[in-house]
Scaffold this motif. Structure first.
Motif, mmCIF file in Angstrom:
data_model
loop_
_atom_site.group_PDB
_atom_site.id
_atom_site.type_symbol
_atom_site.label_atom_id
_atom_site.label_comp_id
_atom_site.label_asym_id
_atom_site.label_seq_id
_atom_site.Cartn_x
_atom_site.Cartn_y
_atom_site.Cartn_z
ATOM 1 N N THR A 17 0.805 -1.218 0.000
ATOM 2 C CA THR A 17 0.000 0.000 0.000
ATOM 3 C C THR A 17 0.835 1.263 0.000
ATOM 4 O OG1 THR A 17 -0.117 0.127 2.423
ATOM 5 C CG2 THR A 17 -1.787 -1.188 1.294
ATOM 6 N N VAL A 18 2.175 1.106 0.058
ATOM 7 C CA VAL A 18 3.028 2.279 0.045
ATOM 8 C C VAL A 18 4.131 2.090 -0.972
ATOM 9 C CG1 VAL A 18 2.623 2.821 2.468
ATOM 10 C CG2 VAL A 18 4.525 1.345 1.862
ATOM 11 N N SER A 19 4.814 3.174 -1.291
ATOM 12 C CA SER A 19 5.932 3.105 -2.207
ATOM 13 C C SER A 19 6.819 4.292 -1.979
ATOM 14 C CB SER A 19 5.445 3.060 -3.658
ATOM 15 O OG SER A 19 4.930 4.311 -4.027
ATOM 16 N N PHE A 20 7.586 4.625 -2.986
ATOM 17 C CA PHE A 20 8.533 5.740 -2.903
ATOM 18 C C PHE A 20 7.852 6.990 -2.372
ATOM 19 C CE2 PHE A 20 11.914 8.318 -3.397
ATOM 20 C CZ PHE A 20 12.363 8.672 -4.642
ATOM 21 N N SER A 21 6.673 7.299 -2.841
ATOM 22 C CA SER A 21 5.964 8.478 -2.343
ATOM 23 C C SER A 21 4.511 8.137 -2.064
ATOM 24 C CB SER A 21 6.061 9.606 -3.375
ATOM 25 O OG SER A 21 5.496 10.792 -2.860
ATOM 26 N N GLN A 22 4.281 6.917 -1.654
ATOM 27 C CA GLN A 22 2.962 6.404 -1.312
ATOM 28 C C GLN A 22 1.968 6.466 -2.464
ATOM 29 O OE1 GLN A 22 2.331 8.886 2.374
ATOM 30 N NE2 GLN A 22 4.302 9.418 1.536
ATOM 31 N N PRO A 23 2.379 6.189 -3.712
ATOM 32 C CA PRO A 23 1.452 6.216 -4.830
ATOM 33 C C PRO A 23 0.745 4.881 -5.006
ATOM 34 C CG PRO A 23 3.601 5.742 -5.649
ATOM 35 C CD PRO A 23 3.732 5.882 -4.143
ATOM 36 N N GLY A 50 9.412 -2.202 -11.078
ATOM 37 C CA GLY A 50 8.578 -2.112 -9.894
ATOM 38 C C GLY A 50 9.302 -1.579 -8.679
ATOM 39 N N VAL A 51 10.493 -0.988 -8.885
ATOM 40 C CA VAL A 51 11.275 -0.460 -7.773
ATOM 41 C C VAL A 51 10.722 0.875 -7.297
ATOM 42 C CG1 VAL A 51 13.550 0.403 -7.071
ATOM 43 C CG2 VAL A 51 13.371 -1.680 -8.465
ATOM 44 N N ILE A 52 10.313 1.725 -8.243
ATOM 45 C CA ILE A 52 9.764 3.024 -7.885
ATOM 46 C C ILE A 52 8.389 3.203 -8.496
ATOM 47 C CG2 ILE A 52 12.020 4.129 -7.647
ATOM 48 C CD1 ILE A 52 11.580 5.400 -10.396
ATOM 49 N N ASN A 77 12.553 -1.243 -0.827
ATOM 50 C CA ASN A 77 12.026 -1.823 -2.060
ATOM 51 C C ASN A 77 13.141 -2.240 -3.009
ATOM 52 O OD1 ASN A 77 9.431 -1.390 -1.179
ATOM 53 N ND2 ASN A 77 9.039 0.369 -2.491
ATOM 54 N N ALA A 78 14.098 -1.331 -3.228
ATOM 55 C CA ALA A 78 15.128 -1.543 -4.239
ATOM 56 C C ALA A 78 16.017 -2.733 -3.911
ATOM 57 C CB ALA A 78 15.972 -0.275 -4.390
ATOM 58 N N PHE A 79 16.342 -2.907 -2.642
ATOM 59 C CA PHE A 79 17.271 -3.970 -2.250
ATOM 60 C C PHE A 79 16.561 -5.179 -1.646
ATOM 61 C CE2 PHE A 79 19.737 -0.103 -2.495
ATOM 62 C CZ PHE A 79 20.838 -0.512 -3.226
ATOM 63 N N ASP A 80 15.233 -5.183 -1.782
ATOM 64 C CA ASP A 80 14.438 -6.342 -1.369
ATOM 65 C C ASP A 80 14.722 -6.730 0.077
ATOM 66 O OD1 ASP A 80 12.530 -8.291 -1.808
ATOM 67 O OD2 ASP A 80 14.000 -9.787 -2.470
ATOM 68 N N ALA A 203 16.437 8.359 -7.461
ATOM 69 C CA ALA A 203 16.202 7.264 -8.394
ATOM 70 C C ALA A 203 17.463 6.941 -9.197
ATOM 71 C CB ALA A 203 15.052 7.622 -9.330
ATOM 72 N N GLU A 204 18.159 7.969 -9.638
ATOM 73 C CA GLU A 204 19.374 7.727 -10.428
ATOM 74 C C GLU A 204 20.440 7.022 -9.591
ATOM 75 O OE1 GLU A 204 22.229 9.949 -13.668
ATOM 76 O OE2 GLU A 204 21.171 11.199 -12.203
ATOM 77 N N MET A 205 20.597 7.438 -8.342
ATOM 78 C CA MET A 205 21.582 6.792 -7.474
ATOM 79 C C MET A 205 21.215 5.336 -7.208
ATOM 80 S SD MET A 205 22.783 9.639 -4.674
ATOM 81 C CE MET A 205 21.555 10.930 -4.696
ATOM 82 N N ILE A 206 19.931 5.081 -6.979
ATOM 83 C CA ILE A 206 19.473 3.711 -6.767
ATOM 84 C C ILE A 206 19.765 2.862 -8.000
ATOM 85 C CG2 ILE A 206 17.395 2.280 -6.635
ATOM 86 C CD1 ILE A 206 18.140 3.191 -3.938
#
Length: 220
Positions: A17-23, A50-52, A77-80, A203-206
């Motif tokens: 239900t959440v993500s990088f900016s709760q979208p 599906g990372v961001i 999310n990115a590093f599971d 995002a670019e750094m990730i």
């Protein structure tokens, strides 16, 4: 009753239900507001993986800054990262680790996951405070190096013109990020470490961190 299993089931539900900016988790339409972004291809690649997510189904808002909670959620999310390998005597709460957290907030589970997976976050972390570039880079390098079990590297320090603005404890992480091409300085060889990190920059750094791990050593 298996408290840990029940807690993890609820955790997985919360993470959906959440993500990088709760979208919205279901957003699949390519972002329409990153045409001028130099990181466009990287952002779209992370979206497809599906990372961001965006702030809605079509907007990424690349220039918006991120909070500590949003940055932590992105790394989880990115590093599971997960709680799968952790056994708890009782169901943990975010306030067990961070005094300023809200146990009912959308970010609560991510903070717990980050804490038990070794992110070096202060106990007085304010989840709603903007994260600076140096703070994001430092935490990103810690989770990247831990997740990838990366070896120590011999550094030849890069001159950073505004290194007087760097927090001393972050200098090593910054130099390693430069050495591993996770970040780069601007045309004036400045990092702008105290500037709030934007969604585009994060995002670019990730992307760069995940690409580095993929090319050097698979994720565990």
């Amino acid at each position: 009753m298996n408290i840990r299993k029940n807690m993890i089931s609820l955790s997985l539900l919360a993470l959906f239900t959440v993500s990088f900016s709760q979208p919205s988790f279901a957003a699949t339409t390519p972002f329409t507001d990153i045409g001028q972004s130099g990181a466009k291809d990287k952002i779209l690649s992370l979206q497809q993986q599906g990372v961001i997510k965006g702030v809605d189904d079509s907007k990424f808002a690349p220039n918006e800054t991120i909070t500590a909670a949003q940055g932590i959620q992105l790394m989880v999310n990115a590093f599971d990262l997960s709680l799968a390998a952790v056994t708890f005597v009782k169901a943990p709460q975010a306030t067990d680790y961070f005094s300023k957290a809200d146990n009912d907030a959308w970010y609560a589970e991510s903070l717990i996951i980050a804490a038990v997976n070794g992110l070096e976050l202060p106990n007085d972390l304010d989840p709603n405070a903007e994260w600076t570039r140096e703070q994001f880079i430092h935490q990103l390098m810690k989770v990247m190096e831990t997740k990838g079990n990366l070896p120590m590297i011999k550094l030849v320090p890069v001159e950073i013109k505004d290194d007087h603005d760097l927090t001393v404890d972050y200098q090593g992480s910054i130099q390693r990020a430069l050495a591993r091409d996770i970040i780069e300085l601007d045309k004036e060889n400045k990092l702008h470490p105290q500037k709030p990190v934007t969604r585009e920059e994060a995002a670019e750094m990730i992307y760069n961190a995940l690409a580095y791990l993929k090319s050097h050593k698979p994720l565990n």
